[in-house]
Design a protein around this motif. Sequence first.
Motif, mmCIF file in Angstrom:
data_model
loop_
_atom_site.group_PDB
_atom_site.id
_atom_site.type_symbol
_atom_site.label_atom_id
_atom_site.label_comp_id
_atom_site.label_asym_id
_atom_site.label_seq_id
_atom_site.Cartn_x
_atom_site.Cartn_y
_atom_site.Cartn_z
ATOM 1 N N ALA A 54 -4.378 -2.078 6.306
ATOM 2 C CA ALA A 54 -3.165 -1.587 6.028
ATOM 3 C C ALA A 54 -2.675 -0.097 6.311
ATOM 4 O O ALA A 54 -1.871 1.301 6.197
ATOM 5 C CB ALA A 54 -2.668 -2.034 4.917
ATOM 6 N N LEU A 55 -3.636 0.973 5.485
ATOM 7 C CA LEU A 55 -3.918 2.178 5.779
ATOM 8 C C LEU A 55 -3.958 2.655 6.748
ATOM 9 O O LEU A 55 -3.126 3.895 7.053
ATOM 10 C CB LEU A 55 -5.133 1.960 4.584
ATOM 11 N N ARG A 56 -4.757 2.618 7.701
ATOM 12 C CA ARG A 56 -4.876 3.000 9.472
ATOM 13 C C ARG A 56 -3.977 2.798 9.785
ATOM 14 O O ARG A 56 -3.175 3.474 9.907
ATOM 15 C CB ARG A 56 -5.908 1.840 9.697
ATOM 16 N N SER A 57 -3.133 1.618 9.528
ATOM 17 C CA SER A 57 -1.001 1.356 10.455
ATOM 18 C C SER A 57 -0.440 2.237 9.193
ATOM 19 O O SER A 57 -0.328 2.981 9.984
ATOM 20 C CB SER A 57 -0.718 0.017 9.599
ATOM 21 N N LEU A 58 -0.529 2.549 8.251
ATOM 22 C CA LEU A 58 0.399 3.577 7.683
ATOM 23 C C LEU A 58 -0.142 5.541 8.225
ATOM 24 O O LEU A 58 1.495 5.926 8.523
ATOM 25 C CB LEU A 58 0.032 3.661 6.236
ATOM 26 N N LEU A 59 -0.548 5.519 8.343
ATOM 27 C CA LEU A 59 -1.710 6.887 8.962
ATOM 28 C C LEU A 59 -0.920 6.384 10.323
ATOM 29 O O LEU A 59 -0.587 7.304 10.499
ATOM 30 C CB LEU A 59 -3.008 7.099 8.860
ATOM 31 N N SER A 60 -1.024 5.126 11.004
ATOM 32 C CA SER A 60 -1.025 5.578 12.252
ATOM 33 C C SER A 60 0.845 5.897 13.275
ATOM 34 O O SER A 60 1.422 5.882 13.293
ATOM 35 C CB SER A 60 -1.501 4.904 13.396
ATOM 36 N N LEU A 61 1.427 4.326 11.913
ATOM 37 C CA LEU A 61 3.162 5.863 11.858
ATOM 38 C C LEU A 61 3.541 6.891 11.207
ATOM 39 O O LEU A 61 4.455 6.583 11.484
ATOM 40 C CB LEU A 61 3.363 3.799 11.189
ATOM 41 N N GLY A 62 2.933 7.658 10.448
ATOM 42 C CA GLY A 62 2.740 8.407 10.059
ATOM 43 C C GLY A 62 3.883 8.890 8.209
ATOM 44 O O GLY A 62 4.344 9.140 7.831
ATOM 45 N N LEU A 63 3.575 7.222 7.641
ATOM 46 C CA LEU A 63 4.416 7.630 6.781
ATOM 47 C C LEU A 63 3.226 8.070 5.986
ATOM 48 O O LEU A 63 3.813 8.879 4.644
ATOM 49 C CB LEU A 63 4.026 5.358 6.069
ATOM 50 N N LEU A 64 1.980 7.688 6.370
ATOM 51 C CA LEU A 64 0.855 8.596 5.156
ATOM 52 C C LEU A 64 0.362 9.420 6.521
ATOM 53 O O LEU A 64 -0.326 9.795 7.481
ATOM 54 C CB LEU A 64 -0.053 7.432 4.506
ATOM 55 N N GLU A 65 0.031 10.618 5.328
ATOM 56 C CA GLU A 65 -0.943 11.994 6.386
ATOM 57 C C GLU A 65 -2.311 12.418 5.671
ATOM 58 O O GLU A 65 -2.122 12.811 4.602
ATOM 59 C CB GLU A 65 0.414 13.086 6.724
ATOM 60 N N LYS A 66 -2.752 12.935 6.544
ATOM 61 C CA LYS A 66 -4.385 13.315 5.738
ATOM 62 C C LYS A 66 -4.144 14.744 5.209
ATOM 63 O O LYS A 66 -3.712 15.151 6.300
ATOM 64 C CB LYS A 66 -5.384 12.914 7.423
ATOM 65 N N ALA A 67 -4.778 15.161 4.157
ATOM 66 C CA ALA A 67 -3.812 16.123 3.465
ATOM 67 C C ALA A 67 -4.733 16.946 3.717
ATOM 68 O O ALA A 67 -6.432 17.159 3.640
ATOM 69 C CB ALA A 67 -3.944 15.568 1.678
ATOM 70 N N VAL A 102 0.616 -1.110 0.224
ATOM 71 C CA VAL A 102 -0.108 0.246 0.403
ATOM 72 C C VAL A 102 1.151 1.018 0.268
ATOM 73 O O VAL A 102 0.042 1.815 -0.579
ATOM 74 C CB VAL A 102 -0.773 0.116 1.496
ATOM 75 N N PHE A 103 2.005 1.208 0.498
ATOM 76 C CA PHE A 103 2.893 2.459 1.034
ATOM 77 C C PHE A 103 3.108 2.917 -0.151
ATOM 78 O O PHE A 103 4.318 3.384 -0.672
ATOM 79 C CB PHE A 103 4.247 2.428 2.231
ATOM 80 N N LEU A 104 4.035 1.686 -1.017
ATOM 81 C CA LEU A 104 4.654 1.580 -2.597
ATOM 82 C C LEU A 104 3.853 2.450 -2.945
ATOM 83 O O LEU A 104 3.878 2.803 -4.655
ATOM 84 C CB LEU A 104 5.380 0.939 -2.781
ATOM 85 N N ALA A 105 2.587 1.071 -3.036
ATOM 86 C CA ALA A 105 1.108 1.985 -4.528
ATOM 87 C C ALA A 105 0.715 3.698 -4.328
ATOM 88 O O ALA A 105 1.355 3.767 -4.931
ATOM 89 C CB ALA A 105 0.028 1.309 -3.502
ATOM 90 N N ALA A 106 1.275 3.641 -3.360
ATOM 91 C CA ALA A 106 1.152 5.430 -2.743
ATOM 92 C C ALA A 106 2.253 6.639 -2.970
ATOM 93 O O ALA A 106 1.832 7.094 -3.523
ATOM 94 C CB ALA A 106 0.200 5.517 -1.630
ATOM 95 N N HIS A 107 3.524 5.749 -2.833
ATOM 96 C CA HIS A 107 4.365 6.455 -3.371
ATOM 97 C C HIS A 107 4.500 6.297 -4.978
ATOM 98 O O HIS A 107 4.845 7.562 -5.662
ATOM 99 C CB HIS A 107 5.623 5.669 -2.430
ATOM 100 N N ALA A 108 4.233 5.518 -5.316
ATOM 101 C CA ALA A 108 4.124 5.669 -6.785
ATOM 102 C C ALA A 108 3.469 6.987 -7.564
ATOM 103 O O ALA A 108 2.873 7.148 -8.469
ATOM 104 C CB ALA A 108 3.945 4.408 -7.510
ATOM 105 N N LEU A 109 2.045 6.449 -7.318
ATOM 106 C CA LEU A 109 0.852 7.454 -7.266
ATOM 107 C C LEU A 109 1.478 9.102 -7.497
ATOM 108 O O LEU A 109 0.896 9.836 -7.870
ATOM 109 C CB LEU A 109 0.248 7.145 -6.908
ATOM 110 N N SER A 110 1.915 9.263 -6.345
ATOM 111 C CA SER A 110 2.437 10.587 -5.724
ATOM 112 C C SER A 110 3.426 11.443 -6.392
ATOM 113 O O SER A 110 3.940 12.543 -6.502
ATOM 114 C CB SER A 110 2.329 10.577 -4.117
ATOM 115 N N GLY A 111 3.849 10.467 -6.670
ATOM 116 C CA GLY A 111 5.264 10.841 -7.451
ATOM 117 C C GLY A 111 6.496 11.851 -7.058
ATOM 118 O O GLY A 111 6.198 11.897 -5.821
ATOM 119 N N SER A 112 7.117 12.147 -7.411
ATOM 120 C CA SER A 112 8.466 13.396 -7.193
ATOM 121 C C SER A 112 8.311 14.518 -6.614
ATOM 122 O O SER A 112 8.231 14.927 -5.688
ATOM 123 C CB SER A 112 9.584 12.391 -8.103
ATOM 124 N N ARG A 113 6.585 15.195 -7.311
ATOM 125 C CA ARG A 113 6.095 15.501 -6.863
ATOM 126 C C ARG A 113 5.236 16.074 -5.478
ATOM 127 O O ARG A 113 4.427 16.932 -5.402
ATOM 128 C CB ARG A 113 4.953 16.780 -8.179
#
Lengths: 109, 188
Positions: free
Chosen positions: A79-92, A42-53
């Motif tokens: 997994a999404l909840r876990s990534l949010l709790s770990l701080g790897l994803l943040e709510k925009a 999930v993290f890699l997918a989000a990372h790929a979609l967010s791109g370098s910008r």
Amino acid sequence: MATNLMNKSLGKLSALFELRSMLREMEHEVGLDALTPVEMDVFLAAHALSGSREEVVTSDEIRKHDLTAGIAQASYHRALRSLLSLGLLEKAEGHKSKHYLVRGDLAGS
Amino acid sequence: MNFLIIVLLYVLSHGLTALVVTPVQNIFLPEVTVFASLMYLPHGVRVLATWAYGWKAIPALIVGVSLSAWLFSPSEDLNFLEPALIEGILVGAASAFIAFEFARFAGYNFYFGGSKKLRWKGMIAVGALSSVINSLGQTLVYSDLIDFEKIIGVWAVYAVGDLIGLVVCMVVLMLVFRWSRAFTVLKS
């Protein structure tokens, strides 16, 4: 006799289990907790979609990515909840819910 | 079986300290290495074994310390009939037990299966108390051999070495468990 032996073996194993659980907690508290394979996808997918910008990505976009398409719905949300709790994803900010920002410092590494 | 596991782990960790840690430390800090290791791994075995098995760990630790001394100390320095050596071995083997007993008398039964569940920070705290007891005991046992002016420095190095040894043991075990989890995920 057999019960005694079983209880003894279980006693030994429990000490090992408790040590393992104690050290798992240590791993978590010192920030070394590893991501599960689903969380990683999930993290890699989000990372790929967010791109370098570092664009904001939506939950639906992540969900439809090749890496995450095969994941069961409940596992995906956990997994999404876990990534949010770990701080790897943040709510925009400035968006409705289900919009996420991949943490730039980690995405770049 | 537990007895043998504790003895083997103690000898292995002592061997690692004597053959790897101490020579490396000697390159950087020769003046400290003369009397103590700054990362004494067997302390981790003492504390974890005593947490799991209570007083029953002491005989195994005594055998482990004696065997390690026999295997890794120059034979001319070793005389098992020397009272200071016997006292030093007993203090080392019992130090973790004394620390856990102090905690128990203070109302914190931290042994495995005791009334209070020990968390990792608690394990380090009991290990620190144990290292203070051990270093105090060793300094008293060997007080004739240590200059009075240097006694506090020696005591502190013993205590720090024991504590670092425990922390490193816990970190190594944590990484071993972590790798075993990753291996299980890969296999499945």
